[in-house]
Design an enzyme around this catalytic site. Structure first.
Site, PDB file in Angstrom:
ATOM      1  N   GLU A 199       0.838  -1.213   0.000  1.00  0.00           N
ATOM      2  CA  GLU A 199       0.000   0.000   0.000  1.00  0.00           C
ATOM      3  C   GLU A 199       0.872   1.262   0.000  1.00  0.00           C
ATOM      4  O   GLU A 199       0.716   2.159   0.839  1.00  0.00           O
ATOM      5  CB  GLU A 199      -0.989  -0.012   1.180  1.00  0.00           C
ATOM      6  CG  GLU A 199      -1.956  -1.180   1.096  1.00  0.00           C
ATOM      7  CD  GLU A 199      -3.163  -1.108   2.028  1.00  0.00           C
ATOM      8  OE1 GLU A 199      -3.223  -0.205   2.881  1.00  0.00           O
ATOM      9  OE2 GLU A 199      -4.060  -1.968   1.871  1.00  0.00           O
ATOM     10  N   GLU A 329      -4.996  -8.711  -0.387  1.00  0.00           N
ATOM     11  CA  GLU A 329      -5.760  -8.363   0.818  1.00  0.00           C
ATOM     12  C   GLU A 329      -7.220  -8.223   0.430  1.00  0.00           C
ATOM     13  O   GLU A 329      -7.577  -7.329  -0.355  1.00  0.00           O
ATOM     14  CB  GLU A 329      -5.253  -7.065   1.457  1.00  0.00           C
ATOM     15  CG  GLU A 329      -3.948  -7.254   2.216  1.00  0.00           C
ATOM     16  CD  GLU A 329      -3.538  -6.049   3.043  1.00  0.00           C
ATOM     17  OE1 GLU A 329      -4.432  -5.346   3.555  1.00  0.00           O
ATOM     18  OE2 GLU A 329      -2.322  -5.829   3.171  1.00  0.00           O
TER      19      GLU A 329
HETATM   20  O1  AHR Z   1      -5.198  -6.035   6.973  1.00  0.00           O
HETATM   21  C1  AHR Z   1      -5.096  -4.883   7.733  1.00  0.00           C
HETATM   22  C2  AHR Z   1      -4.441  -3.744   6.972  1.00  0.00           C
HETATM   23  O2  AHR Z   1      -5.232  -3.363   5.900  1.00  0.00           O
HETATM   24  C3  AHR Z   1      -3.101  -4.015   6.356  1.00  0.00           C
HETATM   25  O3  AHR Z   1      -2.064  -3.889   7.248  1.00  0.00           O
HETATM   26  C4  AHR Z   1      -3.014  -2.963   5.294  1.00  0.00           C
HETATM   27  O4  AHR Z   1      -2.212  -3.346   4.215  1.00  0.00           O
HETATM   28  C5  AHR Z   1      -4.456  -2.731   4.905  1.00  0.00           C
HETATM   29  O5  AHR Z   1      -4.768  -1.399   4.871  1.00  0.00           O
END
Ligand code: AHR
Length: 525
Positions: A199, A329
């Protein structure tokens, strides 16, 4: 309709409450035609990958209990969790983050003297660094899974990342390899996947797409994998990519990739998209009603259009689909459970989340030509977890059981299906009533995944192959008394799979799916 149901459908639902077999008077049967003669792309097993971040009790307590713990463990890693993960053949685990990865300095977590730090992203907890590189690799080895390691691009240096790769993969005759050997592992580790930041448009450094792209190219070049065993089956490098429907990173990274020369490349583009109707997450993960159920399903189905959107951009730069879209994610993100530490992202996991998981797996499978990896957030105790622990106790969530149901889809071949999804409506929300994906498994058998989104009514599905000849239809179905049913430490078997069978007549199968259910059916000929 009642007569057709009574005469044609047989459902075996061991331990299932009467209510789940509810009336189906007005339900029109869904005809599903499986075009078995037109095989599609491989459904890469890595779409069933998971994500384990140093966050809350995701690692400490959830995986790592320490060698001296009374909780049964092997070298500090809890054995009940390992056994549960082995059973669902987790193909890879992404570690150490997440936002944590861009503040992680790997040298704090190797060797006899560990340096504790503050986990600023997640509640300011003290990070003891007792679970570091060697412990993660041991965990991966015990589970029988592949390592997806994310290097620190945000606050680390290129030298630090390159040294980490050397520590993990170089020959023990080199100093980095000798350090690893001194810490107990003479052989180089396999690092199958490498994340180049996390990110970077947000918690990873808030970089402009062009700035990140230039930086990423250097990381892609100099984070070398020296393991001789990985020269042919090379490590896959995954660059930071888009979030939700913001395509600025998709454009910048893919355009750069299309102009690459011999000196660098990537094999994957990361995509993050959580099921959260509005930030910050505020919906409750338990005790909710049908309104929240329908809202969450409508939100999760946006995954389809988002993948289509980013795939279309990737197709422009990469028509041969060499770069995978890696949804590393995804999952539901609710309000934190009342009374739990802020920043630990603890939430309940219900039948609703099982439906979310199945719908996403079906979306990934339908995009199997481009989506070749995905990692649910997160593995244990955090967000949409497969496993919850509390001290020595462990419980498997409904989402865990969806992973179990989908085992035949790992590395299977996608088979096209034609069906009219129908509609399940709640207030203003109109959703498909039924979802279906077919695949030919590596054992040669044909499987059909079916989801009934309607919480209150069963759905009759009539399955046929154009060439006919189905003789058996048996499998497992996951449903529950309510959409908000959960498994708890005291009642761990409220939401567990049960057998289901279709009635076969004249080469066609009729299956009755209970309301709010996910099924995986093997079709025998
Ligand atoms: O999964 C929780 C968080 O969500 C992670 O650390 C991040 O990459 C995302 O924003």
């Amino acid at each position: 309709m009642k007569a057709i149901l009574a005469g044609a459908a047989l459902v075996l639902l061991a331990g299932m409450p009467e209510a789940s077999l509810a009336r189906d008077d007005d339900a029109a049967a869904t005809a599903v035609t499986i075009e078995a003669g037109k095989p599609g792309a491989k459904i890469d097993r890595h779409i069933f990958g998971q994500f384990a971040e140093h966050l809350g009790t995701g690692i400490y307590g959830g995986i790592w209990v320490g060698r001296d713990s009374p909780i049964p463990n092997v070298r500090g890693i809890r054995s009940d969790v390992v056994a549960a993960l082995k059973a669902i053949k987790v193909p890879d685990v992404r570690w150490p983050g997440g936002c944590f990865a861009d503040e992680y300095h790997w040298k704090n977590g190797v060797g006899p003297k560990r340096r504790s730090t503050v986990n600023a992203n997640w509640g300011g907890a003290i990070e003891p660094d007792t679970f570091g590189t060697d412990e993660f690799m041991d965990f991966a080895h015990q589970v029988g899974t592949e390592a997806y390691v994310s290097v620190n691009v945000g606050s680390g240096t290129l030298e630090e990342a390159s040294d980490w790769l050397a520590y993990m993969t170089a020959d023990q005759r080199s100093s980095a390899g000798a350090d690893r050997a001194a810490n107990g592992h003479a052989e180089p580790y396999n690092v199958e996947f490498l994340g180049l930041g996390n990110e970077s448009w947000g918690c990873g450094g808030n970089m402009r797409p062009q700035y990140y792209t230039d930086l990423m190219k250097r990381f892609a070049r100099f984070t070398r994998n020296y393991n001789p065993a990985q020269q042919k089956e090379a490590m896959q490098r995954i660059a930071v990519g888009p979030t939700d429907d913001d395509a600025s990173y998709t454009e910048a990274v893919m355009e750069a990739w299309s102009k690459r020369d011999w000196s660098w490349s990537i094999e994957g583009l990361s995509f993050h998209s959580y099921t959260v109707p509005k930030w910050p997450p505020s919906l409750a993960s338990s005790g909710f009603g049908e309104g929240d159920y329908a809202t969450i399903l409508a939100t999760t189905l946006k995954m389809e259009e988002r993948i289509a959107q980013h795939s279309a951009i990737m197709n422009k730069y990469d028509p041969d689909k060499k770069v995978a879209l890696v949804v590393d994610e995804w999952g539901v993100w609710y309000a934190e459970n009342p009374g739990t530490p802020t920043g630990f992202l603890q939430q309940h996991n219900s039948m609703r989340d099982a439906i979310v998981a199945a719908l996403n797996f079906n979306i990934f499978a339908r995009h199997a030509d481009r989506v070749r990896m995905a990692n649910i957030a997160q593995m244990v105790n955090v967000l949409q977890a497969m496993i919850l622990t509390d001290g020595p106790k462990m419980v498997l969530t409904p989402t865990y059981y969806v992973h179990q149901l989908y085992l035949p889809f790992q590395d299977a071949t996608l088979i096209p299906v034609q069906f009219d999804a129908g509609a399940y409506e709640h207030g203003d929300i109109v959703l498909p009533r039924v979802d279906a994906v077919a695949a030919r498994a590596t054992d040669g058998r044909l499987y059909l995944s079916l989801v009934n989104l309607d919480p209150a009514h069963s759905a009759t599905v009539r399955v046929n192959l154009p060439e006919g000849g189905i003789k058996t239809a048996t499998g497992q179905v996951l449903t529950a008394p309510n959409v908000n049913s959960v498994n708890t430490f005291d009642a761990p078997r409220t939401v567990v799979p049960a057998p289901i069978a279709g009635k076969v007549a004249g080469g066609t199968v009729t299956i009755v799916l209970p309301g709010k259910s996910v099924a995986m059916i093997a079709l025998g000929r």
